[in-house]
Design an enzyme around this catalytic site. Structure first.
Site, PDB file in Angstrom:
ATOM      1  CE  LYS A 106      25.589   6.584  87.556  1.00  0.00           C
ATOM      2  NZ  LYS A 106      24.802   7.289  88.604  1.00  0.00           N
TER       3      LYS A 106
ATOM      4  NE  ARG B  94      19.997   7.486  95.279  1.00  0.00           N
ATOM      5  CZ  ARG B  94      20.370   7.543  94.011  1.00  0.00           C
ATOM      6  NH1 ARG B  94      19.844   6.735  93.115  1.00  0.00           N
ATOM      7  NH2 ARG B  94      21.273   8.415  93.618  1.00  0.00           N
TER       8      ARG B  94
ATOM      9  CE1 TYR C 288      11.394 -21.276  73.662  1.00  0.00           C
ATOM     10  CE2 TYR C 288      12.584 -19.203  73.494  1.00  0.00           C
ATOM     11  CZ  TYR C 288      12.583 -20.584  73.602  1.00  0.00           C
ATOM     12  OH  TYR C 288      13.754 -21.266  73.628  1.00  0.00           O
TER      13      TYR C 288
ATOM     14  CG  MET D  84      19.389 -16.648  76.723  1.00  0.00           C
ATOM     15  SD  MET D  84      19.926 -18.107  77.610  1.00  0.00           S
ATOM     16  CE  MET D  84      18.754 -18.192  78.931  1.00  0.00           C
TER      17      MET D  84
HETATM   18  C1  LIG Z   1      24.587   8.607  87.992  1.00  0.00           C
HETATM   19  C2  LIG Z   1      24.701   9.896  88.671  1.00  0.00           C
HETATM   20  C3  LIG Z   1      24.830  11.086  87.938  1.00  0.00           C
HETATM   21  C4  LIG Z   1      24.680  11.131  86.433  1.00  0.00           C
HETATM   22  O1  LIG Z   1      23.315  11.022  86.116  1.00  0.00           O
HETATM   23  P1  LIG Z   1      22.771  11.131  84.607  1.00  0.00           P
HETATM   24  O2  LIG Z   1      21.317  11.155  84.754  1.00  0.00           O
HETATM   25  O3  LIG Z   1      23.264   9.917  83.890  1.00  0.00           O
HETATM   26  O4  LIG Z   1      23.338  12.379  84.045  1.00  0.00           O
HETATM   27  C5  LIG Z   1      25.051  12.254  88.635  1.00  0.00           C
HETATM   28  N1  LIG Z   1      25.111  12.260  89.988  1.00  0.00           N
HETATM   29  C6  LIG Z   1      24.960  11.143  90.725  1.00  0.00           C
HETATM   30  C7  LIG Z   1      25.027  11.205  92.207  1.00  0.00           C
HETATM   31  C8  LIG Z   1      24.743   9.925  90.098  1.00  0.00           C
HETATM   32  O5  LIG Z   1      24.576   8.825  90.829  1.00  0.00           O
END
Ligand SMILES: *Cc1c(COP(=O)(O)O)cnc(C)c1O
Length: 372
Positions: free
Chosen positions: A46, A141, A269, A317
């Site tokens: 992802k 969640r 800055y 930046m």
């Molecule tokens: C992102 C995610 C993972 C992977 O998590 P990591 O900590 O990067 O290994 C696994 N399961 C779900 C549901 C996630 O959202």
């Protein structure tokens, strides 16, 4: 006050580069396999594979048993790029059209909410959908409560448009914590929820990277590592090399200026840092617009020609300033490593008060990605 040996680079303004080591990805996958020998592996790609490039990461991880992404569009983009094999959408679908697309593209989906069950219920045609039913075991969640789970499961299992077998899954809130008490409670709730179904337990998935490393009893049928595949540790005080993982991304930027500044000269800055001595200072072409964290304080390490140096003053930046007292040979045009080989991203995250996930996933569009 400035300018004793300021020079410009021969190539002009070159920007930051993230070099992706594809062999590190496949080696890190092998490390996952060595830890979870009896589990299949869903490689999580992802968020553009945590900034590494989803399509190239998917190809480098082709030995995985499947891929996982967060959103429908991410899965469809992989299919469009010719990535075959199993893909799971961790966030599932929000409308009937998306569910149809997923079914036609042979993409699995997580079902975590009643509205999704209603969409499945009203589906009358098309290829069967492959579903993973999520139990909320304590993160609060996504997912069905353990008390709602059996009824949802039975309805989906009985629906003719749903492929067999259904999978069960959950997600850990605190698998990166050393004592593991929260994780143990979540595992117990998951097992209770599955036991309430009666019969043989369905294929199940619980473990993210932290649980792959620290909770073997959570490995089950499918593990879902993300971060560790990219060669970073999810553990609060951990380092990837302790687990035999190799960083897949090395972020570098050119020094676009090297100069001598006088003792007391403020840098950047707000002038939050002043030269303790008359000293060499470098300026590198990377800033928070590229995804380098603005909260990285003076003293945050970088590598210049394989030597450690440190940020001086605020990150701006497009630029950062670097205290080059330990690197007298540094010249404009030399490349500075911000994280990666020789400098764990975990260390930078800790200095900046964040986590490696955020640093990797937030690399900006100005960063050139190269792979090899
Ligand atoms: C992102 C995610 C993972 C992977 O998590 P990591 O900590 O990067 O290994 C696994 N399961 C779900 C549901 C996630 O959202």
């Amino acid at each position: 006050m400035v300018a004793a040996r300021e020079r410009s680079t021969a190539e002009g303004w070159a920007g930051p580069t993230a070099r992706i080591d594809l062999s590190a990805l496949s080696r890190n996958l092998a490390a996952v396999r060595a830890l979870a020998r009896t589990s299949r592996v869903l490689a999580v790609v992802k968020a553009d594979a945590y900034g590494h490039g989803a399509v190239r990461a998917a190809r480098a991880l082709s030995e995985a048993d499947g891929l996982a992404v967060a959103r429908v569009e991410e899965a469809l983009a992989l299919r469009r790029a010719g990535v075959e094999g199993a893909i799971l959408v961790l966030g599932g679908f929000q409308d009937p059209e998306s569910l149809d697309r997923l079914a036609r593209e042979r993409v699995d989906a997580v079902v975590h909410a009643p509205a999704q069950v209603a969409i499945v219920r009203s589906r009358s045609a098309g290829p069967p959908v492959r579903l993973w039913v999520k139990v909320d075991t304590g993160m609060h969640r996504l997912g069905f409560s353990p008390s709602d789970f059996p009824e949802v499961w039975r309805e989906l299992a009985a629906h003719p448009g749903v492929a067999k077998p259904l999978h069960a899954m959950s997600h850990f809130a605190s698998a990166d914590e050393p004592d593991g008490a929260v994780t143990s409670r979540q595992i117990a709730r998951f097992d209770d929820a599955l036991a309430a179904l009666g019969g043989a337990p369905p294929p199940a998935s619980l473990a993210n990277s932290a649980a792959v490393l620290a909770a073997p009893r959570a490995h089950r049928d499918w593990v879902r590592p993300g971060l560790m595949l990219y060669g970073a540790s999810p553990m609060a005080a951990g380092r990837a090399r302790d687990h035999g993982l190799r960083p897949a991304m090395t972020l570098t930027a050119p020094l676009v200026a090297v100069k001598t500044i006088e003792r007391g000269a403020p840098v950047g800055y707000g002038g939050t840092w002043a030269a303790p001595d008359t000293m060499p200072l470098g300026v590198a072409a990377i800033g928070y617009a590229d995804g380098y964290p603005r909260h990285a304080p003076s003293g945050t390490p970088v590598l210049v020609n394989a030597r450690r140096a440190a940020l001086a003053g605020r990150v701006s930046m497009d630029l950062v300033a670097i205290d080059l007292r330990g690197c007298p040979d540094a010249r404009a045009g030399d490349r500075v490593t911000l994280w990666g080989e020789g400098l764990p991203v975990e260390e930078i995250a800790q200095a900046a008060g964040t986590i490696p996930y955020e640093l990797l996933a937030r690399l900006g569009p100005r960063v050139e990605r190269t792979a090899g």
